[in-house]
Design an enzyme around this catalytic site. Structure first.
Site, mmCIF file in Angstrom:
data_model
loop_
_atom_site.group_PDB
_atom_site.id
_atom_site.type_symbol
_atom_site.label_atom_id
_atom_site.label_comp_id
_atom_site.label_asym_id
_atom_site.label_seq_id
_atom_site.Cartn_x
_atom_site.Cartn_y
_atom_site.Cartn_z
ATOM 1 N N LEU A 229 -36.535 -8.978 -26.331
ATOM 2 C CA LEU A 229 -35.738 -9.248 -25.135
ATOM 3 C C LEU A 229 -35.049 -10.598 -25.296
ATOM 4 O O LEU A 229 -35.700 -11.606 -25.593
ATOM 5 C CB LEU A 229 -36.592 -9.283 -23.867
ATOM 6 C CG LEU A 229 -37.315 -8.005 -23.450
ATOM 7 C CD1 LEU A 229 -38.775 -8.064 -23.846
ATOM 8 C CD2 LEU A 229 -37.205 -7.785 -21.942
ATOM 9 N N GLY A 250 -41.063 -10.946 -32.260
ATOM 10 C CA GLY A 250 -40.288 -12.088 -31.805
ATOM 11 C C GLY A 250 -39.483 -11.786 -30.559
ATOM 12 O O GLY A 250 -39.301 -10.634 -30.166
ATOM 13 N N ARG A 251 -39.016 -12.876 -29.916
ATOM 14 C CA ARG A 251 -38.205 -12.765 -28.705
ATOM 15 C C ARG A 251 -38.855 -11.811 -27.703
ATOM 16 O O ARG A 251 -38.214 -10.910 -27.174
ATOM 17 C CB ARG A 251 -36.790 -12.301 -29.042
ATOM 18 C CG ARG A 251 -36.011 -13.316 -29.847
ATOM 19 C CD ARG A 251 -34.578 -12.890 -30.058
ATOM 20 N NE ARG A 251 -33.822 -13.932 -30.748
ATOM 21 C CZ ARG A 251 -32.541 -13.817 -31.090
ATOM 22 N NH1 ARG A 251 -31.872 -12.720 -30.796
ATOM 23 N NH2 ARG A 251 -31.926 -14.799 -31.709
ATOM 24 N N ALA A 252 -40.082 -12.078 -27.411
ATOM 25 C CA ALA A 252 -40.828 -11.152 -26.564
ATOM 26 C C ALA A 252 -41.420 -11.840 -25.332
ATOM 27 O O ALA A 252 -42.637 -11.808 -25.140
ATOM 28 C CB ALA A 252 -41.934 -10.484 -27.388
ATOM 29 N N HIS A 279 -43.899 -14.304 -32.433
ATOM 30 C CA HIS A 279 -44.084 -14.977 -31.149
ATOM 31 C C HIS A 279 -43.782 -14.062 -29.965
ATOM 32 O O HIS A 279 -42.985 -13.135 -30.059
ATOM 33 C CB HIS A 279 -43.217 -16.232 -31.065
ATOM 34 C CG HIS A 279 -41.739 -15.989 -31.103
ATOM 35 N ND1 HIS A 279 -41.008 -16.054 -32.273
ATOM 36 C CD2 HIS A 279 -40.846 -15.703 -30.129
ATOM 37 C CE1 HIS A 279 -39.740 -15.818 -32.014
ATOM 38 N NE2 HIS A 279 -39.615 -15.597 -30.712
#
Length: 386
Positions: A229, A250-252, A279
């Site tokens: 996201l 990532g981007r979570a 992450h």
């Protein structure tokens, strides 16, 4: 025969319509409202109904497959050493669909065109899956240009050029408002599962969704999708509740930027982060983030170090004292966040978050005990569970 067909249609309408109503920041969103639920009979009709300006309740009662409908492109994609070659990785990487390749090398590629251009969702739409049958394959959805009052519920969006970065986004919000994204599943996407910006996303509730990152092509070279996201809108208010994010890296989520006038308030409650190879939260400037009752299991980095330095305001609720300190401004005791087999979760209690959250008190959703999150979220999140 006509009687049988009519009975089937009436049963379909009774069985599949929007279930429940949104809480949090998208409260009051009605989508197609009282419009008669109907299932399109062709891809062309599906696109017409989704994109026109007529209030509709659109039933997705089958797999709508866009792959091949707009042709393919054969050309050159960029292969990057760190995200494509994957020496020593546990999966293939992702090549990049782009017009420059600094630091990489050009390789031959072939990708589907339909995934590159999402369907633009008109205002006052409910797009609702029937049982567990509702699948949109090879094309995403986009709410933009001032369109609003949209419900996307019980749909599986999948197979948007998953082997290529920039292969397609599942759901895009750009100059939108009043959007409820509920009980969906998203998998095998080339780029972002959900992305907002550069215009506002507005008031959004993302609830009870399954973000399934399992893939054979990973920019992290680990079989886990990286682009989960990306929230960059100019004036955005998010309720993020009851979601299951698993096998991503990532981007979570990532939220915030200093490249625009982005202003984001994010309330994350009772979400289950499981088996993340990179992450979860990555928070940039111009953000106010209240996190409570989230469960991180086998998550390498629940919160990036950058999040602590970029200027965003965080309330991470990691201690009993921090939970109790919510009472003065919010009128309730926050639920602490829990880790199991995961990296460090930093204690941040920026008072500005509570002050801002207090002004949105009517939009803050309640929580249940964090120990119950894994079982409840897995049982409830995703398609066929409304």
């Amino acid at each position: 025969m006509k009687t049988a067909v009519l009975s089937l249609l009436l049963a379909l309408q009774a069985y599949a319509r929007v279930t429940g109503s949104p809480s949090g920041f998208a409260a009051g969103t009605t989508g197609g409202g009282s419009a008669t639920p109907a299932a399109p009979s062709s891809l062309d009709e599906l696109v017409q109904w989704i994109t026109d300006d007529t209030p509709r309740v659109i039933l997705i009662d089958r797999t709508w497959d866009f792959i091949g409908t707009e042709g393919t492109t054969t050309g050159k994609c960029c292969s990057m050493p760190s995200t494509t070659v994957c020496n020593g990785g546990t999966s293939k990487g992702q090549a990049w669909i782009q017009d420059h390749c600094d630091g990489g090398s050009w390789v031959s590629c072939k990708y589907d065109n339909a995934a590159l251009t999402p369907m633009d969702v008109g205002s006052n739409k409910s797009i609702v899956g029937v049982g567990n049958k509702g699948v949109i394959k090879g094309k995403g959805l986009r709410v933009r240009n001032g369109n609003k009052n949209v419900i996307i519920q019980n749909i599986h969006i999948t197979n948007l050029n998953p082997q290529y970065v920039w292969g397609g986004d599942a759901i895009t919000l750009d100059n939108a408002d009043q959007v409820w994204i509920d009980h969906n599943k998203i998998s095998l996407i080339g780029r972002q599962f959900i992305v907002s910006g550069w215009g506002k996303a507005g008031h959004v509730t993302i609830s009870n969704n399954e973000f399934d990152g399992r893939t054979s092509w990973s920019a992290g070279c680990n079989g886990k999708h990286y682009w989960t996201l990306l929230l960059l809108g100019e004036q955005d208010y998010y309720t993020f509740e009851g979601n299951w994010l698993h096998d991503v890296s990532g981007r979570a989520p990532h939220m915030g930027t200093d490249h625009t006038k982005s202003q984001i308030f994010f309330h994350g409650v009772n979400n289950y982060f499981q088996n993340l190879g990179g992450h979860a939260f990555d928070v940039d400037t111009n953000t106010w983030v209240l996190l409570e009752g989230n469960y991180f299991e086998n998550v390498k980095t629940p919160l990036t170090d950058t999040s602590l330095k970029a200027g965003g305001k965080l309330y991470t609720t990691s201690t009993v004292n921090a939970a109790g300190a919510c009472l003065d401004k919010l009128g309730y005791i926050c639920e602490w966040n829990r880790l199991a087999g995961s990296g460090a979760w930093q204690d941040r209690t920026d008072a500005d978050v509570k002050t801002k959250a207090a002004t949105y008190k009517n939009s803050l959703v309640g929580h249940y005990p964090v120990a119950d999150v894994p079982a409840k979220v897995v049982a409830n999140a995703g398609v066929g569970k409304v």
